[in-house]
Design an enzyme around this catalytic site. Sequence first.
Site, mmCIF file in Angstrom:
data_model
loop_
_atom_site.group_PDB
_atom_site.id
_atom_site.type_symbol
_atom_site.label_atom_id
_atom_site.label_comp_id
_atom_site.label_asym_id
_atom_site.label_seq_id
_atom_site.Cartn_x
_atom_site.Cartn_y
_atom_site.Cartn_z
ATOM 1 N N TRP A 102 -8.017 40.451 54.495
ATOM 2 C CA TRP A 102 -6.881 40.023 53.666
ATOM 3 C C TRP A 102 -6.937 38.523 53.431
ATOM 4 C CZ3 TRP A 102 -5.499 43.896 51.110
ATOM 5 C CH2 TRP A 102 -5.342 45.162 51.683
ATOM 6 N N ASP A 169 0.906 34.800 55.345
ATOM 7 C CA ASP A 169 0.963 36.230 55.016
ATOM 8 C C ASP A 169 1.354 36.968 56.292
ATOM 9 O OD1 ASP A 169 0.498 38.897 54.481
ATOM 10 O OD2 ASP A 169 -1.582 38.645 53.838
ATOM 11 N N LYS A 193 4.612 47.846 55.651
ATOM 12 C CA LYS A 193 4.142 47.933 57.029
ATOM 13 C C LYS A 193 5.294 47.863 58.029
ATOM 14 C CE LYS A 193 -0.295 46.990 55.496
ATOM 15 N NZ LYS A 193 -0.972 46.090 54.584
HETATM 16 C C1 LIG Z 1 -1.703 45.429 53.758
HETATM 17 C C2 LIG Z 1 -1.895 43.958 53.746
HETATM 18 C C3 LIG Z 1 -2.004 43.231 52.546
HETATM 19 C C4 LIG Z 1 -2.033 43.904 51.191
HETATM 20 O O1 LIG Z 1 -0.797 44.327 50.831
HETATM 21 P P1 LIG Z 1 -0.505 45.022 49.411
HETATM 22 O O2 LIG Z 1 0.976 45.135 49.437
HETATM 23 O O3 LIG Z 1 -1.224 46.336 49.405
HETATM 24 O O4 LIG Z 1 -1.010 44.125 48.343
HETATM 25 C C5 LIG Z 1 -2.127 41.863 52.624
HETATM 26 N N1 LIG Z 1 -2.130 41.230 53.810
HETATM 27 C C6 LIG Z 1 -2.030 41.887 54.976
HETATM 28 C C7 LIG Z 1 -2.046 41.124 56.260
HETATM 29 C C8 LIG Z 1 -1.917 43.273 54.985
HETATM 30 O O5 LIG Z 1 -1.815 43.937 56.157
#
Ligand SMILES: *Cc1c(COP(=O)(O)O)cnc(C)c1O
Length: 353
Positions: A102, A169, A193
Amino acid sequence: MKKHNFSAGPSILTQEVLQKASEAVLNFNNDNLSILEISHRSPAFVAVMEKARSLVLELLDLENKGYSVLFLQGGASLQFLMTPYNLMKENGKAAYLDTGAWSSKAIKEAKLFGEVEVVASSKDKNYNYIPKNYTIPSAVDYIHCTSNNTIYGTQIKEFPKSDNVLVCDMSSDIFSRQLDFTQFDVIYAGAQKNMGPAGTTLAVVKESILGKTGRTIPSMLDYQVHISKDSMFNTPPVFAVYTSMLTLQWLKEKGGIAAIEKINNAKAELLYSEIDNNPLFKGVAEKEDRSNMNVTFVLTDDSLKDKFDSMCKEADISGINGHRSVGGYRASIYNALPLESVQVLVNVMKALK
Ligand SMILES: *Cc1c(COP(=O)(O)O)cnc(C)c1O
């Protein structure tokens, strides 16, 4: 009986939240209309949005500190480019920590806007640790990091210390542990998540850092536009926002982040101690960098795979296959997963012979 859901994302929601969300699909607020068929400008939905935004600030202890809360679309992946668009000056530069797939996707997007300095990377060991003792260059527009690496099962414990703007993030560990959230200027997280269903992305933005790039930003990608419209610039993803609000409410009633962190620590300890004490299993991530949300492990004897998989299935355990780039197993133990589910998994691990 519901399965023990260890899915990495979209992932488990509490029964209580699913119950309320499904009721609102049929009859929202006892108004004999579905939440899916009313105006996002109706007082009832505006109240939902306001509640969701204020719960975020309350839970993160960021009230009255200059932060705005947005519920956007496009996933965390759109934030990979919204952050440089809003924060990197023309001919500017940003510093990135490369701690997984990511992070590297975020780096790729930022390079479209200016210079990116990757200050540290753990790619050399398939991202099984968090780099430390790196130096942050002083003349950058911002620093970007990923607090929890969903695929590899690592988590940052010490964030970069500097006077620069810090972007994080937090898709896979937001609301899971107590941190001084004022150290961050932008926090973003896909809801699916640890906060709600897929379809919305949370962004918490410190307003004073915006409007400094000299760029013309398209409206839909401009944090300032969304802030000025209270996250209602265009039709928001109403159901995802509503269900996220229910989860935030559930979390508050449970005692907030302090209370959930204790439970999260207990769940992680239970599972990691089985991994460390059972000779049939081995952890993937370096111990000091282990994630309390995504627990990655492998079998020490691959010939036991079919047996272990069928025992898990028998025990109604779902979603523990590792990501294809790591292999083995990954148990995601997000806020909504009860301790009992971890106990069921540990019992299966103990019973394997
Ligand atoms: C799942 C995830 C993403 C991507 O998220 P989307 O909503 O599918 O774009 C980005 N960063 C992390 C740390 C993730 O776990």
